[in-house]
Design a protein around this motif. Structure first.
Motif, PDB file in Angstrom:
ATOM      1  N   THR A   1       6.369   6.790   2.813  1.00 37.12           N
ATOM      2  CA  THR A   1       7.150   8.076   2.487  1.00 37.12           C
ATOM      3  C   THR A   1       6.882   8.927   3.487  1.00 37.12           C
ATOM      4  O   THR A   1       5.616   9.121   4.050  1.00 37.12           O
ATOM      5  CB  THR A   1       6.702   8.876   1.304  1.00 37.12           C
ATOM      6  N   VAL A   2       8.004   9.612   4.289  1.00 35.17           N
ATOM      7  CA  VAL A   2       7.577  10.503   5.797  1.00 35.17           C
ATOM      8  C   VAL A   2       8.445  11.407   5.351  1.00 35.17           C
ATOM      9  O   VAL A   2       9.601  11.571   5.321  1.00 35.17           O
ATOM     10  CB  VAL A   2       8.150   9.563   6.784  1.00 35.17           C
ATOM     11  N   ARG A   3       7.587  12.698   5.611  1.00 32.61           N
ATOM     12  CA  ARG A   3       8.200  13.925   5.391  1.00 32.61           C
ATOM     13  C   ARG A   3       7.863  14.804   6.502  1.00 32.61           C
ATOM     14  O   ARG A   3       6.593  14.648   6.942  1.00 32.61           O
ATOM     15  CB  ARG A   3       7.870  14.581   4.028  1.00 32.61           C
ATOM     16  N   THR A   4       8.562  15.969   6.831  1.00 29.80           N
ATOM     17  CA  THR A   4       8.450  16.866   7.841  1.00 29.80           C
ATOM     18  C   THR A   4       7.779  18.129   7.237  1.00 29.80           C
ATOM     19  O   THR A   4       8.346  18.832   6.472  1.00 29.80           O
ATOM     20  CB  THR A   4       9.565  17.062   8.878  1.00 29.80           C
ATOM     21  N   VAL A   5       6.788  18.745   7.772  1.00 26.18           N
ATOM     22  CA  VAL A   5       6.121  19.801   7.414  1.00 26.18           C
ATOM     23  C   VAL A   5       5.716  20.630   9.024  1.00 26.18           C
ATOM     24  O   VAL A   5       5.331  20.066   9.682  1.00 26.18           O
ATOM     25  CB  VAL A   5       4.684  19.647   6.816  1.00 26.18           C
ATOM     26  N   VAL A   6       6.198  21.894   8.934  1.00 26.92           N
ATOM     27  CA  VAL A   6       5.968  22.969   9.970  1.00 26.92           C
ATOM     28  C   VAL A   6       4.238  23.348   9.769  1.00 26.92           C
ATOM     29  O   VAL A   6       3.852  23.876   8.830  1.00 26.92           O
ATOM     30  CB  VAL A   6       6.875  24.009  10.342  1.00 26.92           C
ATOM     31  N   GLY A   7       3.543  23.414  10.959  1.00 23.99           N
ATOM     32  CA  GLY A   7       2.490  23.924  10.855  1.00 23.99           C
ATOM     33  C   GLY A   7       1.290  23.401  10.654  1.00 23.99           C
ATOM     34  O   GLY A   7       0.310  23.725  10.440  1.00 23.99           O
ATOM     35  N   LEU A   8       1.316  21.740  10.651  1.00 19.88           N
ATOM     36  CA  LEU A   8       0.156  21.055  10.334  1.00 19.88           C
ATOM     37  C   LEU A   8      -0.949  21.121  11.535  1.00 19.88           C
ATOM     38  O   LEU A   8      -0.428  20.950  12.663  1.00 19.88           O
ATOM     39  CB  LEU A   8       0.509  19.418  10.254  1.00 19.88           C
TER      40      LEU A   8
ATOM     41  N   VAL B   1       0.762  -1.210  -0.048  1.00 22.32           N
ATOM     42  CA  VAL B   1       0.269  -0.046  -0.035  1.00 22.32           C
ATOM     43  C   VAL B   1       0.937   1.315  -0.049  1.00 22.32           C
ATOM     44  O   VAL B   1       1.892   1.318   0.862  1.00 22.32           O
ATOM     45  CB  VAL B   1      -0.993   0.130   1.205  1.00 22.32           C
ATOM     46  N   ALA B   2       0.556   2.352  -0.767  1.00 21.04           N
ATOM     47  CA  ALA B   2       1.357   3.196  -0.884  1.00 21.04           C
ATOM     48  C   ALA B   2       1.040   4.219   0.392  1.00 21.04           C
ATOM     49  O   ALA B   2      -0.100   4.922   0.421  1.00 21.04           O
ATOM     50  CB  ALA B   2       1.194   4.173  -2.174  1.00 21.04           C
ATOM     51  N   VAL B   3       1.802   4.567   1.253  1.00 24.75           N
ATOM     52  CA  VAL B   3       1.697   4.990   2.739  1.00 24.75           C
ATOM     53  C   VAL B   3       2.537   6.356   2.517  1.00 24.75           C
ATOM     54  O   VAL B   3       3.583   6.298   2.324  1.00 24.75           O
ATOM     55  CB  VAL B   3       2.015   4.205   3.842  1.00 24.75           C
ATOM     56  N   HIS B   4       1.748   7.674   2.522  1.00 23.20           N
ATOM     57  CA  HIS B   4       2.581   8.987   2.334  1.00 23.20           C
ATOM     58  C   HIS B   4       2.216   9.594   3.890  1.00 23.20           C
ATOM     59  O   HIS B   4       1.132   9.745   3.953  1.00 23.20           O
ATOM     60  CB  HIS B   4       2.080   9.610   1.175  1.00 23.20           C
ATOM     61  N   ILE B   5       3.044  10.109   4.394  1.00 22.76           N
ATOM     62  CA  ILE B   5       3.018  10.717   5.837  1.00 22.76           C
ATOM     63  C   ILE B   5       3.654  12.242   5.727  1.00 22.76           C
ATOM     64  O   ILE B   5       4.792  12.241   5.451  1.00 22.76           O
ATOM     65  CB  ILE B   5       3.536   9.929   6.689  1.00 22.76           C
ATOM     66  N   LEU B   6       2.667  12.988   6.045  1.00 24.88           N
ATOM     67  CA  LEU B   6       3.459  14.258   6.498  1.00 24.88           C
ATOM     68  C   LEU B   6       3.169  14.567   7.921  1.00 24.88           C
ATOM     69  O   LEU B   6       2.004  14.369   8.320  1.00 24.88           O
ATOM     70  CB  LEU B   6       2.721  15.447   5.810  1.00 24.88           C
ATOM     71  N   HIS B   7       4.329  14.820   8.641  1.00 24.91           N
ATOM     72  CA  HIS B   7       4.303  15.223  10.213  1.00 24.91           C
ATOM     73  C   HIS B   7       4.858  16.449  10.736  1.00 24.91           C
ATOM     74  O   HIS B   7       5.595  16.794   9.804  1.00 24.91           O
ATOM     75  CB  HIS B   7       4.708  13.757  10.957  1.00 24.91           C
ATOM     76  N   GLY B   8       4.254  16.852  11.774  1.00 26.45           N
ATOM     77  CA  GLY B   8       5.047  18.089  12.242  1.00 26.45           C
ATOM     78  C   GLY B   8       6.293  17.689  12.845  1.00 26.45           C
ATOM     79  O   GLY B   8       6.546  16.579  12.909  1.00 26.45           O
TER      80      GLY B   8
ATOM     81  N   GLN C   1      17.323  11.941   0.283  1.00 30.88           N
ATOM     82  CA  GLN C   1      18.603  10.867   0.017  1.00 30.88           C
ATOM     83  C   GLN C   1      17.978   9.301   0.627  1.00 30.88           C
ATOM     84  O   GLN C   1      18.190   8.466  -0.179  1.00 30.88           O
ATOM     85  CB  GLN C   1      19.589  11.419   0.884  1.00 30.88           C
ATOM     86  N   ASP C   2      17.742   9.451   1.672  1.00 32.34           N
ATOM     87  CA  ASP C   2      17.113   8.133   2.105  1.00 32.34           C
ATOM     88  C   ASP C   2      16.007   7.441   1.373  1.00 32.34           C
ATOM     89  O   ASP C   2      15.850   6.313   0.948  1.00 32.34           O
ATOM     90  CB  ASP C   2      16.617   8.207   3.844  1.00 32.34           C
ATOM     91  N   GLU C   3      15.051   8.390   1.098  1.00 26.29           N
ATOM     92  CA  GLU C   3      13.983   7.876   0.075  1.00 26.29           C
ATOM     93  C   GLU C   3      14.217   7.504  -1.222  1.00 26.29           C
ATOM     94  O   GLU C   3      13.900   6.305  -1.620  1.00 26.29           O
ATOM     95  CB  GLU C   3      12.895   8.793   0.019  1.00 26.29           C
ATOM     96  N   VAL C   4      15.130   8.045  -2.079  1.00 26.32           N
ATOM     97  CA  VAL C   4      15.932   7.541  -3.210  1.00 26.32           C
ATOM     98  C   VAL C   4      16.789   6.479  -2.927  1.00 26.32           C
ATOM     99  O   VAL C   4      16.322   5.364  -3.734  1.00 26.32           O
ATOM    100  CB  VAL C   4      16.743   8.721  -3.851  1.00 26.32           C
ATOM    101  N   LEU C   5      17.294   6.321  -1.755  1.00 26.32           N
ATOM    102  CA  LEU C   5      18.249   5.025  -1.676  1.00 26.32           C
ATOM    103  C   LEU C   5      17.245   3.805  -1.456  1.00 26.32           C
ATOM    104  O   LEU C   5      17.454   2.921  -1.966  1.00 26.32           O
ATOM    105  CB  LEU C   5      19.008   5.202  -0.457  1.00 26.32           C
ATOM    106  N   ARG C   6      16.116   4.070  -0.580  1.00 25.80           N
ATOM    107  CA  ARG C   6      15.374   2.957  -0.237  1.00 25.80           C
ATOM    108  C   ARG C   6      14.689   2.510  -1.410  1.00 25.80           C
ATOM    109  O   ARG C   6      14.307   1.295  -1.842  1.00 25.80           O
ATOM    110  CB  ARG C   6      14.391   3.373   0.760  1.00 25.80           C
ATOM    111  N   ALA C   7      14.087   3.197  -2.199  1.00 29.66           N
ATOM    112  CA  ALA C   7      13.395   3.189  -3.564  1.00 29.66           C
ATOM    113  C   ALA C   7      14.465   2.329  -4.662  1.00 29.66           C
ATOM    114  O   ALA C   7      14.007   1.200  -5.308  1.00 29.66           O
ATOM    115  CB  ALA C   7      13.115   4.515  -4.543  1.00 29.66           C
ATOM    116  N   LEU C   8      15.637   2.780  -4.630  1.00 26.14           N
ATOM    117  CA  LEU C   8      16.712   1.823  -5.375  1.00 26.14           C
ATOM    118  C   LEU C   8      16.793   0.458  -4.979  1.00 26.14           C
ATOM    119  O   LEU C   8      16.841  -0.470  -5.486  1.00 26.14           O
ATOM    120  CB  LEU C   8      17.942   2.626  -5.574  1.00 26.14           C
ATOM    121  N   ASP C   9      16.877   0.448  -3.481  1.00 26.69           N
ATOM    122  CA  ASP C   9      17.071  -0.783  -2.816  1.00 26.69           C
ATOM    123  C   ASP C   9      16.003  -1.926  -3.218  1.00 26.69           C
ATOM    124  O   ASP C   9      16.343  -3.155  -3.345  1.00 26.69           O
ATOM    125  CB  ASP C   9      17.398  -0.805  -1.342  1.00 26.69           C
TER     126      ASP C   9
END
Length: 210
Positions: free
Chosen positions: A86-93, A60-67, A154-162
């Motif tokens: 996919t886990v990314r940080t966003v200020v102000g959620l 399942v494509a799990v995409h996470i934006l978190h504070g 970088q981690d996301e790209v490397l994991r996709a390649l792996d």
């Protein structure tokens, strides 16, 4: 009392779900994608990151934006990230919101901690609207980076390649265009002084990056 003489019921498009029922519903009914916005990941119930990890492992494509929260592998979301989310940080959620397959939305119940109860809104218009905001935030993050790599990228790209993903699948997972993903791969290869993707992967393993 007959229906014709009864007082009209208040309109309530939402249904409150306790955590066990929410876990079951997400696990059984999510077909392809789960979007997560979490203002404070440390307040998220520990069962949810474990669920996100299980879903990511079954593709399942799990995409996470978190504070902002605990960094890297100390984050409550680290296990989901390690499983392929996919886990990314966003200020102000401001909220915690889940969107299942862009059809159903789950909103954290006000005043409760650890996500013990969420409101289920079975309205595709609401879900697609929230998903549209999610996509817009991802595009802004991508544009802000101008193709450069921070550690998370970088981690996301490397994991996709792996994982052996094609460029199309990797770009979809990371909410990137195919061209942007290829540019980021080239950046990783340059940083690793590698002449091929295979060599980049081997060097990343040697350095302990993946």
């Amino acid at each position: 009392m007959s229906l014709s003489t009864s007082r009209p019921l208040p309109f309530n498009p939402a249904l409150q779900l306790e955590l066990p029922l929410l876990e079951l519903e997400l696990a059984e009914q999510t077909q392809s994608e789960l979007l997560v916005l979490s203002a404070e990941p440390e307040r998220m119930h520990p069962a949810l990151p474990r669920l996100f990890a299980r879903m990511a492992r079954r593709r399942v494509a799990v995409h996470i934006l978190h504070g902002p929260g605990q960094p890297g592998r100390t984050s409550p979301l680290a296990q989901a990230w390690q499983a392929g989310a996919t886990v990314r940080t966003v200020v102000g959620l401001p909220y915690q919101i889940l969107v299942r397959d862009r059809v159903v939305t789950y909103v954290a119940h006000p005043g409760l901690t650890s996500s013990e109860r969420l409101e289920r809104i079975a309205n595709p218009l609401v879900a697609t609207s929230v998903a549209g905001v999610f996509d817009t935030i991802c595009r802004i993050l991508n544009d802000k980076g101008n193709g450069t790599l921070d550690d998370d990228g970088q981690d996301e790209v490397l994991r996709a390649l792996d994982d052996g993903l094609t460029d199309d699948r990797a770009a979809a997972r990371l909410h990137l265009s195919k061209r942007t993903f290829a540019r980021r791969v080239a950046g990783v290869m340059e940083r690793l002084n590698a002449n091929s993707r295979f060599q980049a992967g081997a060097e990343a393993v040697r350095r302990g990056w993946i």
